[in-house]
Motif scaffolding. Sequence first.
Motif, PDB file in Angstrom:
ATOM      1  N   THR A 186      38.380 131.398  53.203  1.00  0.00           N
ATOM      2  CA  THR A 186      38.235 132.028  54.513  1.00  0.00           C
ATOM      3  C   THR A 186      36.846 131.718  55.043  1.00  0.00           C
ATOM      4  OG1 THR A 186      39.666 133.805  53.759  1.00  0.00           O
ATOM      5  CG2 THR A 186      38.390 134.213  55.756  1.00  0.00           C
ATOM      6  N   TYR A 187      36.786 131.211  56.233  1.00  0.00           N
ATOM      7  CA  TYR A 187      35.476 131.010  56.861  1.00  0.00           C
ATOM      8  C   TYR A 187      35.206 132.203  57.736  1.00  0.00           C
ATOM      9  CZ  TYR A 187      35.494 126.115  55.462  1.00  0.00           C
ATOM     10  OH  TYR A 187      35.503 124.968  54.751  1.00  0.00           O
ATOM     11  N   SER A 188      34.092 132.842  57.525  1.00  0.00           N
ATOM     12  CA  SER A 188      33.751 133.962  58.405  1.00  0.00           C
ATOM     13  C   SER A 188      32.340 133.759  58.919  1.00  0.00           C
ATOM     14  CB  SER A 188      33.862 135.289  57.657  1.00  0.00           C
ATOM     15  OG  SER A 188      33.230 135.164  56.405  1.00  0.00           O
ATOM     16  N   THR A 189      32.288 133.058  60.040  1.00  0.00           N
ATOM     17  CA  THR A 189      30.982 132.888  60.674  1.00  0.00           C
ATOM     18  C   THR A 189      30.702 134.140  61.472  1.00  0.00           C
ATOM     19  OG1 THR A 189      32.266 131.065  61.579  1.00  0.00           O
ATOM     20  CG2 THR A 189      29.943 130.643  61.150  1.00  0.00           C
ATOM     21  N   SER A 190      29.478 134.576  61.474  1.00  0.00           N
ATOM     22  CA  SER A 190      29.145 135.819  62.162  1.00  0.00           C
ATOM     23  C   SER A 190      29.485 135.691  63.653  1.00  0.00           C
ATOM     24  CB  SER A 190      27.663 136.144  61.973  1.00  0.00           C
ATOM     25  OG  SER A 190      26.894 135.081  62.461  1.00  0.00           O
ATOM     26  N   GLU A 241      41.372 132.188  57.940  1.00  0.00           N
ATOM     27  CA  GLU A 241      41.812 131.780  56.612  1.00  0.00           C
ATOM     28  C   GLU A 241      42.328 130.346  56.710  1.00  0.00           C
ATOM     29  OE1 GLU A 241      44.975 133.935  54.451  1.00  0.00           O
ATOM     30  OE2 GLU A 241      43.547 133.857  52.780  1.00  0.00           O
ATOM     31  N   VAL A 242      41.580 129.415  56.121  1.00  0.00           N
ATOM     32  CA  VAL A 242      41.888 127.997  56.242  1.00  0.00           C
ATOM     33  C   VAL A 242      42.798 127.534  55.116  1.00  0.00           C
ATOM     34  CG1 VAL A 242      40.875 125.706  56.325  1.00  0.00           C
ATOM     35  CG2 VAL A 242      39.749 127.581  57.485  1.00  0.00           C
ATOM     36  N   LEU A 243      42.590 128.076  53.928  1.00  0.00           N
ATOM     37  CA  LEU A 243      43.512 127.803  52.827  1.00  0.00           C
ATOM     38  C   LEU A 243      44.227 129.112  52.502  1.00  0.00           C
ATOM     39  CD1 LEU A 243      41.474 125.503  50.412  1.00  0.00           C
ATOM     40  CD2 LEU A 243      43.021 124.854  52.266  1.00  0.00           C
ATOM     41  N   GLY A 285      48.277 115.686  55.722  1.00  0.00           N
ATOM     42  CA  GLY A 285      48.419 116.781  56.673  1.00  0.00           C
ATOM     43  C   GLY A 285      47.701 116.429  57.955  1.00  0.00           C
ATOM     44  N   GLN A 286      48.043 117.170  59.008  1.00  0.00           N
ATOM     45  CA  GLN A 286      47.414 116.886  60.291  1.00  0.00           C
ATOM     46  C   GLN A 286      45.954 117.325  60.286  1.00  0.00           C
ATOM     47  OE1 GLN A 286      49.895 118.943  63.064  1.00  0.00           O
ATOM     48  NE2 GLN A 286      51.294 117.185  63.303  1.00  0.00           N
ATOM     49  N   SER A 287      45.271 116.821  61.277  1.00  0.00           N
ATOM     50  CA  SER A 287      43.871 117.207  61.422  1.00  0.00           C
ATOM     51  C   SER A 287      43.776 118.722  61.579  1.00  0.00           C
ATOM     52  CB  SER A 287      43.293 116.491  62.658  1.00  0.00           C
ATOM     53  OG  SER A 287      41.979 116.907  62.837  1.00  0.00           O
ATOM     54  N   GLY A 288      42.871 119.319  60.845  1.00  0.00           N
ATOM     55  CA  GLY A 288      42.686 120.763  60.943  1.00  0.00           C
ATOM     56  C   GLY A 288      43.577 121.553  60.008  1.00  0.00           C
ATOM     57  N   SER A 289      44.364 120.868  59.201  1.00  0.00           N
ATOM     58  CA  SER A 289      45.291 121.595  58.332  1.00  0.00           C
ATOM     59  C   SER A 289      44.609 122.137  57.079  1.00  0.00           C
ATOM     60  CB  SER A 289      46.461 120.678  57.944  1.00  0.00           C
ATOM     61  OG  SER A 289      45.963 119.492  57.362  1.00  0.00           O
ATOM     62  N   GLY A 290      43.393 121.686  56.820  1.00  0.00           N
ATOM     63  CA  GLY A 290      42.642 122.234  55.675  1.00  0.00           C
ATOM     64  C   GLY A 290      42.452 121.258  54.531  1.00  0.00           C
ATOM     65  N   LYS A 291      42.701 119.980  54.792  1.00  0.00           N
ATOM     66  CA  LYS A 291      42.606 118.977  53.716  1.00  0.00           C
ATOM     67  C   LYS A 291      41.181 118.858  53.170  1.00  0.00           C
ATOM     68  CE  LYS A 291      43.923 115.559  56.371  1.00  0.00           C
ATOM     69  NZ  LYS A 291      44.015 116.242  57.678  1.00  0.00           N
ATOM     70  N   SER A 292      40.209 118.721  54.075  1.00  0.00           N
ATOM     71  CA  SER A 292      38.816 118.550  53.620  1.00  0.00           C
ATOM     72  C   SER A 292      38.330 119.789  52.891  1.00  0.00           C
ATOM     73  CB  SER A 292      37.900 118.252  54.804  1.00  0.00           C
ATOM     74  OG  SER A 292      38.256 117.013  55.372  1.00  0.00           O
ATOM     75  N   THR A 293      38.736 120.934  53.406  1.00  0.00           N
ATOM     76  CA  THR A 293      38.366 122.180  52.740  1.00  0.00           C
ATOM     77  C   THR A 293      38.897 122.172  51.308  1.00  0.00           C
ATOM     78  OG1 THR A 293      38.547 123.261  54.887  1.00  0.00           O
ATOM     79  CG2 THR A 293      38.468 124.688  52.946  1.00  0.00           C
ATOM     80  N   LEU A 294      40.138 121.746  51.173  1.00  0.00           N
ATOM     81  CA  LEU A 294      40.747 121.686  49.848  1.00  0.00           C
ATOM     82  C   LEU A 294      40.009 120.686  48.951  1.00  0.00           C
ATOM     83  CD1 LEU A 294      42.992 122.458  47.883  1.00  0.00           C
ATOM     84  CD2 LEU A 294      44.456 120.711  48.936  1.00  0.00           C
TER      85      LEU A 294
HETATM   86  P1  ADP Z   1      41.156 118.731  57.891  1.00  0.00           P
HETATM   87  O1  ADP Z   1      40.235 118.062  56.928  1.00  0.00           O
HETATM   88  O2  ADP Z   1      42.532 118.822  57.409  1.00  0.00           O
HETATM   89  O3  ADP Z   1      41.066 118.131  59.229  1.00  0.00           O
HETATM   90  P2  ADP Z   1      39.381 120.957  57.542  1.00  0.00           P
HETATM   91  O4  ADP Z   1      39.571 121.384  56.139  1.00  0.00           O
HETATM   92  O5  ADP Z   1      38.195 120.161  57.851  1.00  0.00           O
HETATM   93  O6  ADP Z   1      40.698 120.224  58.050  1.00  0.00           O
HETATM   94  O7  ADP Z   1      39.381 122.229  58.464  1.00  0.00           O
HETATM   95  C1  ADP Z   1      40.410 123.172  58.467  1.00  0.00           C
HETATM   96  C2  ADP Z   1      40.092 124.291  59.447  1.00  0.00           C
HETATM   97  O8  ADP Z   1      38.966 124.980  58.999  1.00  0.00           O
HETATM   98  C3  ADP Z   1      39.778 123.766  60.837  1.00  0.00           C
HETATM   99  O9  ADP Z   1      40.369 124.627  61.773  1.00  0.00           O
HETATM  100  C4  ADP Z   1      38.290 123.868  60.918  1.00  0.00           C
HETATM  101  O10 ADP Z   1      37.895 124.150  62.223  1.00  0.00           O
HETATM  102  C5  ADP Z   1      37.976 125.014  59.996  1.00  0.00           C
HETATM  103  N1  ADP Z   1      36.683 124.825  59.335  1.00  0.00           N
HETATM  104  C6  ADP Z   1      36.366 123.813  58.541  1.00  0.00           C
HETATM  105  N2  ADP Z   1      35.087 123.980  58.053  1.00  0.00           N
HETATM  106  C7  ADP Z   1      34.638 125.139  58.591  1.00  0.00           C
HETATM  107  C8  ADP Z   1      33.430 125.881  58.502  1.00  0.00           C
HETATM  108  N3  ADP Z   1      32.414 125.476  57.759  1.00  0.00           N
HETATM  109  N4  ADP Z   1      33.339 127.034  59.191  1.00  0.00           N
HETATM  110  C9  ADP Z   1      34.350 127.483  59.947  1.00  0.00           C
HETATM  111  N5  ADP Z   1      35.500 126.839  60.068  1.00  0.00           N
HETATM  112  C10 ADP Z   1      35.690 125.687  59.419  1.00  0.00           C
END
Ligand code: ADP
Length: 662
Positions: A31-35, A41-43, A60-69
């Motif tokens: 979960t990303y919680s920026t102030s 919740e990304v994953l 997965g599509q852009s924004g689906s959470g791949k990089s986060t994973l």
């Molecule tokens: P992908 O790699 O599949 O394109 P990301 O994992 O980069 O997706 O991002 C998934 C979602 O999490 C996106 O909506 C993105 O805006 C959000 N996100 C990614 N990194 C951060 C972060 N550091 N803070 C807040 N939101 C984030």
Amino acid sequence: MSTAKYSLPGNENLNVPYGAPLIELIDMRKTYSTSGTIAVEVLRGISLTIHAGEFVAIMGQSGSGKSTLMNILGLLDRPTGGIYRFAGRDVTSLSHDELARLRREAFGFVFQQYHLLPSISAVENVEVPATYAGLAPTERRKKAMELLVRLGLEGWAEHRPNQMSGGQQQRVSIARALINGGAIILADEPTGALDSATGSEVTVLLSDLAAKGHTVVLITHDLDIARTARRVVEIRDGAIVSDSGATSAPDHRIDTKLSDKLSAASPLSDMREALAAGGRALAANPFRTALTLLGIIVGVAAVIALLAIGEGAKQAVLAQLSIYGANRMYVIPGGGVSRGAGGRLLASDADLVRSVPNVAAAMPYLNGSVTVRAGNVDYSTMGTAVTTDFPRILHWQVEHGVFFDQADERSFATVAVIGSKLASRLFPDGQDPLRRMVLVNNVPFEVIGVLASKGAISGSSDDDDTIVFPFPTGSVRVFGKEDLSWISVLVDDTSRADETATAISSVLTAEHHVEDIRVLNQIASIQAQDRTQNTLTLLLGFTAAISLAVGGIGVMNVMLMTVTERTQEIGIRMATGARTIDILRQFITEAMMVAGLGGLVGAVVGVAAGMTAALFFSMPVIFSGVAIAGAVLCAVLTGLLFGFIPALRASRLEPVTALARE
Ligand code: ADP
Ligand code: MG
């Protein structure tokens, strides 16, 4: 049957039995919680098992959470929930440094934007993870070159990233991912920045690695690319929507047995790395480095030059003292009221002065112009009638022959000691003056000694044009008078000079029944001058120290800027296995190098400034080796002190945050 081995903190080696999961994610959440914004919740509960040797595409599509994973998989980021088991061990609670160690042992990263360090060559980029793993320089250079050749980059080793094409840079980054073994390759959109032909080449490379037994996780939004993998996992909105299922790994899996080598990193080689990296970083931005140096240079130069000038001035005062005596005062005839109308001063007064406490010696001094004849030539010179205290009171010794003694005084002996200049005038061509007869105002004297040259110290050669004889003889036979020119007084304790002067004055006033003499006491004023000089030197040193501190703040400022600017570099270094201490060491070393270099240049400038003052403004200048070394050392310590906070800041960054910064 081979098993993959990974060392964990406490030298706990984890063996992955064949067929057992290498990575297990259970209900992974992020979960990303920026102030100021609502938590996203990304994953959302990802459960995924990857076996050693698998080739998995996460699609997965852009924004689906791949990089986060991927960041979580690669231990670059921490999940907010769920369990991560690596080789059967829960790693979610490992420390920063434990994660760094596991990262560099097990993982190799390939990023969309390559993330190469721009200031170093291709081969040096490949070497970075091996450096943090403690591999010896020759060994890692050999390994890096082999990898570059294997990836078709022969001849590009010495090129900087910006001199290479995108495809070439991506191959450099793959080589970097492999240098520590690269048991698990995590590639996040590795073809995303490349044209399709170049992109295919990279995909083929990754397939080859997978075929060779590396575990490869390929992240992509492109189905065609995903299909090159043996297994495709699709995620949407942070959840797995399909998984083609676990595949059997090839027989030959990649074993990473780096754990033995890891402990081999010596602090010395770490320091050498940090120095080299620091040098490169400073050279990458020469103008700014020079500006930073300037503060330190000015500070150190000021310390050295001002201290040298202060010390020179002080020594000049002390030199004056050594010529005229630091503990001498005079009694001269003449009242305090009007000049010239003074009373007489006699040899008996000198005896009285001698009885005053704290008086070490009191010498009657009677001088005047005399004519000295040697052979048939007359010379006019200064004649002086004194006692045997003369050498001691005036710090003026006989160099050749002897000084007269008290027996000579008592017997009115006609013996004389001559100054070195008079000696060479009377007896040119190296004749020996000793035992020669001269006529002083027509009285025959025997020369028994020649004085050392006073002019060499005082700067006036006239001081050496003199003839000195015993007081009784001089008074009676040469000058024909008893009135003294003055009495020279030597005191024991200079700190009591003032009261001694007063005592002398009262003794003589009582004797004469009138205040017809004066005591000239320079001791107090000379001491005050000396003290002033000390204060001045201290003040100069203080001023200089302040400029050094200002220079240090300059270093801190630049280092803080550097850290902000190079956040991504820090991220890259951390992703490739740098520990907190490695980052800390690197930035402190850089700060100390700037400051130390500034210190050395400052020392040269300071000495040059001091010498300029000495040569062109005839200031007395004395350099102190201790002060120079001290100033340079202070500069280095300034770097350490002011570099510490920025360095700490750099080392505390989370790898994923640092990496994300552009
Ligand atoms: P992908 O790699 O599949 O394109 P990301 O994992 O980069 O997706 O991002 C998934 C979602 O999490 C996106 O909506 C993105 O805006 C959000 N996100 C990614 N990194 C951060 C972060 N550091 N803070 C807040 N939101 C984030
Ligand atoms: Mg992404």
